[in-house]
Design a protein around this motif. Structure first.
Motif, short mmCIF file in Angstrom:
data_model
loop_
_atom_site.label_atom_id
_atom_site.label_comp_id
_atom_site.label_asym_id
_atom_site.label_seq_id
_atom_site.Cartn_x
_atom_site.Cartn_y
_atom_site.Cartn_z
N MET A 139 -54.14 -19.22 -8.43
CA MET A 139 -53.50 -20.02 -7.24
C MET A 139 -52.17 -20.65 -7.28
N THR A 140 -51.92 -20.95 -8.76
CA THR A 140 -50.77 -21.99 -9.16
C THR A 140 -49.67 -21.22 -9.59
N GLY A 141 -49.89 -20.30 -10.57
CA GLY A 141 -49.07 -19.27 -10.95
C GLY A 141 -48.07 -19.61 -12.04
N ALA A 142 -47.43 -20.90 -11.79
CA ALA A 142 -46.34 -21.31 -12.74
C ALA A 142 -47.00 -22.49 -13.75
N VAL A 143 -46.43 -22.32 -14.92
CA VAL A 143 -47.16 -23.12 -16.27
C VAL A 143 -46.34 -24.50 -15.96
N ALA A 144 -45.12 -24.52 -15.49
CA ALA A 144 -44.05 -25.68 -15.55
C ALA A 144 -43.22 -25.70 -14.25
N ALA A 145 -42.89 -26.79 -13.92
CA ALA A 145 -42.02 -26.97 -12.67
C ALA A 145 -40.91 -26.37 -13.09
N SER A 146 -40.35 -25.69 -11.98
CA SER A 146 -39.03 -25.25 -11.87
C SER A 146 -37.98 -26.33 -12.21
N SER A 147 -36.78 -26.02 -12.71
CA SER A 147 -35.68 -26.80 -13.01
C SER A 147 -34.87 -27.11 -11.81
N ASP A 169 -34.56 -18.48 9.69
CA ASP A 169 -33.11 -18.14 9.35
C ASP A 169 -33.39 -17.67 8.04
N ALA A 170 -34.33 -18.45 7.21
CA ALA A 170 -34.36 -18.14 5.83
C ALA A 170 -35.63 -18.53 5.12
N VAL A 171 -36.07 -17.73 4.23
CA VAL A 171 -37.30 -17.96 3.55
C VAL A 171 -37.10 -18.18 2.06
N VAL A 172 -37.52 -19.18 1.60
CA VAL A 172 -37.55 -19.62 -0.02
C VAL A 172 -38.87 -19.36 -0.70
N SER A 173 -39.06 -18.77 -1.48
CA SER A 173 -40.36 -18.36 -2.16
C SER A 173 -40.47 -18.80 -3.72
N GLY A 186 -45.22 -25.71 -4.57
CA GLY A 186 -45.67 -26.66 -5.59
C GLY A 186 -45.55 -28.13 -5.63
N THR A 187 -44.63 -28.45 -6.59
CA THR A 187 -44.29 -30.08 -6.61
C THR A 187 -43.11 -30.29 -5.83
N GLY A 188 -42.42 -29.50 -5.11
CA GLY A 188 -41.26 -29.91 -4.20
C GLY A 188 -40.01 -29.64 -4.85
N VAL A 189 -39.83 -29.03 -6.02
CA VAL A 189 -38.53 -28.96 -6.46
C VAL A 189 -37.52 -28.20 -5.48
N PHE A 190 -37.96 -26.97 -4.91
CA PHE A 190 -37.18 -26.19 -4.18
C PHE A 190 -37.17 -27.15 -2.94
N THR A 191 -38.28 -27.71 -2.58
CA THR A 191 -38.33 -28.44 -1.30
C THR A 191 -37.14 -29.37 -1.12
N ASP A 192 -36.90 -30.16 -2.15
CA ASP A 192 -36.03 -31.23 -2.15
C ASP A 192 -34.63 -30.49 -2.14
N ALA A 193 -34.20 -29.45 -2.73
CA ALA A 193 -33.00 -28.75 -2.72
C ALA A 193 -32.79 -28.21 -1.52
N ILE A 194 -33.87 -27.53 -0.83
CA ILE A 194 -33.60 -27.12 0.69
C ILE A 194 -33.29 -28.23 1.51
N ALA A 230 -33.31 -24.63 -8.66
CA ALA A 230 -33.50 -24.86 -7.57
C ALA A 230 -32.09 -24.60 -6.80
N TYR A 231 -31.08 -25.13 -7.63
CA TYR A 231 -29.61 -24.81 -6.75
C TYR A 231 -29.39 -23.27 -6.70
N ALA A 232 -29.87 -22.53 -7.76
CA ALA A 232 -29.50 -21.29 -7.69
C ALA A 232 -30.29 -20.55 -6.43
N MET A 233 -31.64 -21.15 -6.22
CA MET A 233 -32.46 -20.64 -5.33
C MET A 233 -31.94 -20.83 -3.79
N THR A 234 -31.13 -21.72 -3.60
CA THR A 234 -30.84 -22.48 -2.39
C THR A 234 -29.28 -22.27 -2.19
N GLU A 235 -28.45 -21.57 -3.05
CA GLU A 235 -27.10 -21.40 -2.92
C GLU A 235 -26.86 -20.14 -2.14
#
Length: 196
Positions: free
Chosen positions: A13-21, A106-110, A46-54, A25-30
Motif C-alpha cells: 500500500m505504501t510502496g516507498a521505503v523512505a520519504a522523497s527528497s 490541469d496537472a496530476v502529480v503522482s 504520503g508524508t506530503g513532500v510533493f504536496t508542500d512543493a505543489i 519534489a522540486y524536479a517533480m513540480t518544475e
C-alpha cells in the motif's frame, strides 16, 4: 510515524521505503505549469513532500486534491497541513474522476509505486489520469534509477507512451534515496493505441 514505518506495516500500500527528497519534489513540480493551474490532483502524497512543493507553486485561489490510499498517512497529512487550497481524500487513485468532482484538472502529480502494482491496475489508474486531464494537461511521476530497466518499469514507460503525446525524462536526481528521475507527460489529442 514515518514512511518507513508505514512501508513495514503495509509494503504494497505504501510502496516507498523512505520519504522523497526536496530535490526530487522540486524536479517533480518544475516546468508543469502549476503556477497557472486552477485544479491539481496528487496521487499518493504520503508524508506530503510533493504536496508542500505543489502548494508552494500554486496560485492563492487554486485547488489541490491529494488522494492517499493509506488511512494513517491520509489522516496525518490532513492534520498537519492547514492550507485552504488543499483537500486530502483517503481513497484510491483509480477513482480519480470522482475524487476531483468529475472536473478536468490541469496537472496530476503522482508519488505512486507503479512498479509494484499489477499491470492491469497500472493501466486502470493511467486511464483515470488521462480521463481527468484537460487538453494540454501535464502528468508527472518518478521512478528509481536502479530499477529503470526492470520489466515493470519498461512496461510503465510503454503505457505512458501510448497514452500521452509528449514524454520527457529528467536528469537523475542523485540527492534522493534511492536516486530517481522524473517522467513528465503531456496530454494531447491522440487516441490511445489499441495495443495499450
Amino acid at each position: 510515524m514515518s514512511i518507513t514505518t508505514e512501508f513495514l506495516r503495509r509494503p504494497l500500500m505504501t510502496g516507498a521505503v523512505a520519504a522523497s527528497s526536496r530535490r526530487l519534489a522540486y524536479a517533480m513540480t518544475e516546468g508543469i505549469g502549476l503556477e497557472r493551474a486552477r485544479t491539481v490532483a496528487e496521487l499518493g502524497p504520503g508524508t506530503g513532500v510533493f504536496t508542500d512543493a505543489i502548494l508552494a507553486r500554486l496560485a492563492p485561489d487554486a485547488r489541490l486534491v491529494a488522494i492517499e490510499l493509506n488511512p494513517v498517512l491520509a489522516a496525518r497529512l490532513s492534520a498537519t497541513r492547514r492550507d485552504p487550497r488543499l483537500t486530502v481524500v483517503q481513497g484510491t487513485a483509480a477513482e480519480l474522476a470522482a475524487e476531483v468532482g468529475y472536473e478536468l484538472v490541469d496537472a496530476v502529480v503522482s508519488g505512486l509505486p507503479w512498479t509494484v502494482m499489477p499491470q492491469d491496475r497500472r493501466g486502470h489508474i493511467l486511464d483515470a489520469v488521462t480521463e481527468v486531464l484537460a487538453p494540454g494537461g501535464r502528468f508527472t511521476t518518478f521512478a528509481y534509477l536502479h530499477a529503470a530497466w526492470t520489466p515493470p518499469a519498461r512496461d510503465f514507460a510503454a503505457q505512458l507512451a501510448c497514452r500521452f503525446d509528449r514524454l520527457e525524462r529528467s536528469k537523475a536526481v542523485w540527492a534522493n534515496i534511492p536516486p530517481a528521475f522524473v517522467h513528465r507527460a503531456t496530454k494531447g489529442g491522440k487516441d490511445r493505441h489499441p495495443w495499450c
